[in-house]
Design an enzyme around this catalytic site. Structure first.
Site, PDB file in Angstrom:
ATOM      1  CD  GLU A  99      -3.264   0.503   2.103  1.00 39.23           C
ATOM      2  OE1 GLU A  99      -2.880   0.091   3.222  1.00 39.23           O
ATOM      3  OE2 GLU A  99      -4.451   0.782   1.886  1.00 39.23           O
ATOM      4  CG  HIS A 132       5.945 -29.948  -0.336  1.00 40.08           C
ATOM      5  ND1 HIS A 132       6.392 -31.212  -0.642  1.00 40.08           N
ATOM      6  CD2 HIS A 132       6.782 -29.480   0.632  1.00 40.08           C
ATOM      7  CE1 HIS A 132       7.436 -31.502   0.126  1.00 40.08           C
ATOM      8  NE2 HIS A 132       7.692 -30.463   0.908  1.00 40.08           N
ATOM      9  CE  LYS A 137     -12.171   2.615   1.378  1.00 37.16           C
ATOM     10  NZ  LYS A 137     -11.453   3.615   2.167  1.00 37.16           N
TER      11      LYS A 137
HETATM   12  O1  PA5 Z   1      -2.889   1.819   5.946  1.00 37.88           O
HETATM   13  C1  PA5 Z   1      -3.955   2.384   5.819  1.00 37.88           C
HETATM   14  O2  PA5 Z   1      -4.072   3.607   5.947  1.00 37.88           O
HETATM   15  C2  PA5 Z   1      -5.219   1.594   5.529  1.00 37.88           C
HETATM   16  O3  PA5 Z   1      -4.939   0.259   5.302  1.00 37.88           O
HETATM   17  C3  PA5 Z   1      -6.206   1.709   6.687  1.00 37.88           C
HETATM   18  O4  PA5 Z   1      -5.595   1.262   7.851  1.00 37.88           O
HETATM   19  C4  PA5 Z   1      -7.473   0.919   6.429  1.00 37.88           C
HETATM   20  O5  PA5 Z   1      -8.056   1.320   5.216  1.00 37.88           O
HETATM   21  C5  PA5 Z   1      -8.472   1.119   7.556  1.00 37.88           C
HETATM   22  O6  PA5 Z   1      -8.785   2.460   7.701  1.00 37.88           O
HETATM   23  P1  PA5 Z   1      -9.498   3.022   8.978  1.00 37.88           P
HETATM   24  O7  PA5 Z   1      -8.612   2.821  10.141  1.00 37.88           O
HETATM   25  O8  PA5 Z   1      -9.755   4.448   8.686  1.00 37.88           O
HETATM   26  O9  PA5 Z   1     -10.790   2.250   9.153  1.00 37.88           O
END
Ligand code: PA5
Length: 447
Positions: free
Chosen positions: A287, A308, A422
């Site tokens: 990410e 495996h 989303k």
């Molecule tokens: O690393 C990040 O910012 C994301 O993976 C968030 O942690 C994830 O989308 C969850 O978001 P939130 O804590 O706002 O629910």
């Protein structure tokens, strides 16, 4: 201590090439320290370990003690960075058969809000029926659909089963200081709450209450976890020379391999308990750096299990990969192979050896085979699997990620690509405010 070994990268990318990135790494370190890199609003993780006070840890442990005293089970609701760190550390430190042990000493830790599986939620809520359970609702934005959906179900069930008053004691919110539905709900209901600092993004938040509270509720040593991270913060500081800084070397090595055409990194472990450390690592790197059509693709395997299955591909498939092994030097328990008079399985040559000796030879044999097969190999060694070394590992990867993203020239701390699904999901579900998108999707699907 954590140790990094890149000698098995040399047949593919020379040490000189890697050292050639030392100046760029120094610039990246300075940009992190000076707050001049892209995404500089989110650098709170950089000196987070050293800023954690004993008083703050005591507050977290206090809240954990309440949940431990009141609950047979605690559900941690969260997704992405609001889930993977806690899950990774708890799995790594727990007995592999914790489910079967259920000795009543520790509440069972369950996770929700990280998927929208109806069966998952049905089975979870069924399991919780009649049980004393609590909820840790974790969402920085406070509006994430997966988490909010699970929390709505769990809150209702908790109140119905335990009464509103007790529910108030066993529901804890970890969210923004002011914004979002999770904050509004926590303030209205009077839940104990912890704040996720504005300048710490989800995937860098394991050392905030996001990770620390669930880990403490599970009964693990958060002081040691933080100490490990603090020591690694010192060891990877900008003031450390490149040659003595494992995060700098790891970042430079990854970048040199990426530049040489190795676009996929496989994180391998030889301890099944590390499976979710790899999931956390994939989120951290994936990410953070997968943007602007760039980034190493982070993959993972559990070995020897996956030798495996994926072993064939790693040994013999397209040569676009490199491998990083997390190796644990000493297991926490000792188990010897017994001798057998009949020796029907032909394994008497192993009699008297520790299981880990066999595992280590599998590890070494695999590394040599993979290098022979054209897979550069990085090895990260930790002394043992405990909270202290996990703290080291966590901060090591965070720092390396912050550095590597700058070499790539991407903003490590945003995730614009996550919004696309989303938008479509809300449009398809008819969320108010998404009318135009709903219409556009309808037309697209009818084509
Ligand atoms: O690393 C990040 O910012 C994301 O993976 C968030 O942690 C994830 O989308 C969850 O978001 P939130 O804590 O706002 O629910």
């Amino acid at each position: 201590m954590l140790n990094l070994d890149i000698t098995k990268v040399a047949p593919f990318v020379s040490k000189e090439t890697i050292n050639g990135y030392a100046d760029s790494i120094a610039e990246a370190q300075n940009a992190l320290e000076a707050g001049t890199c892209p995404g500089n609003d989110y650098l709170g993780w950089l000196h987070l370990p050293s800023s954690i006070s004993p008083e703050f840890l005591a507050e977290v442990k206090n809240a954990a003690a309440t949940l431990r005293a009141e609950c047979e089970a605690v559900v941690v609701a969260g997704i992405g960075g609001s889930y993977l760190g806690a899950k990774a550390v708890i799995e790594a430190l727990s007995n592999s058969f914790q489910w079967l042990l259920a000795d009543g000493k520790n509440p069972v830790i369950l996770f929700a809000g990280n998927n929208i599986g109806e069966d998952y939620l049905y089975e979870l809520t069924s399991y919780l029926k009649g049980k004393k359970f609590g909820v840790i609702n974790i969402s920085k934005s406070g509006t994430t659909t997966e988490t909010a959906l699970a929390f709505r179900l769990l809150k209702k069930q908790c109140e119905e089963q335990m009464g509103k008053e007790t529910a108030r004691k066993v529901i804890v919110a970890i969210t923004d200081a002011k914004r979002g539905a999770a904050r509004t709900c926590a303030d209205k209901e009077g839940y104990k709450s912890f704040v996720i600092p504005d300048n710490v993004g989800g995937r860098f938040s394991v050392l905030t209450p996001v990770g620390l509270l669930p880990i403490a509720v599970a009964g693990f040593d958060i002081d040691a976890l933080v100490k490990g991270a603090q020591d690694m913060e010192a060891q990877t500081a900008a003031s450390k020379p490149f040659a003595e800084n494992p995060a700098a070397i790891y970042a430079a090595t990854r970048y040199a391999l990426y530049a040489s055409g190795k676009k996929i990194e496989i994180l391998a472990n030889y301890q099944p308990k590390l499976h979710f450390i790899a999931e956390w690592w994939k989120q951290l790197f994936g990410e953070s750096e997968g943007k602007d059509k760039k980034g190493v693709y982070p993959a993972s395997v559990d070995l020897t299990t996956d030798l495996h299955s994926m072993g064939q591909w790693i040994q013999d498939g397209e040569r676009s990969i490199f491998e990083t092994v997390i190796s644990v030097l000493k297991p926490n328990h000792s188990l010897l192979f017994p001798s057998d008079e009949e020796n029907l399985d032909g394994l008497n040559f192993l009699a008297g050896k520790r299981v880990d000796e066999v595992n280590k030879m599998a590890e070494l044999g695999t590394q040599l085979a993979h290098v022979d097969g054209g897979v550069p190999n990085i090895r990260i060694t930790i002394d043992c699997l405990d909270a202290y070394h996990l703290g080291q590992l966590i901060y090591f990867f965070e720092r390396a990620c912050g550095l590597h993203c700058q070499l790539l020239g991407v903003n490590a701390f945003n995730q614009p690509g996550v919004e696309a699904y989303k938008k479509n999901m809300f449009a398809l579900l008819g969320k108010p405010g998404y009318e135009a998108e709903t219409e556009a999707i309808k037309q697209r699907l009818n084509k």
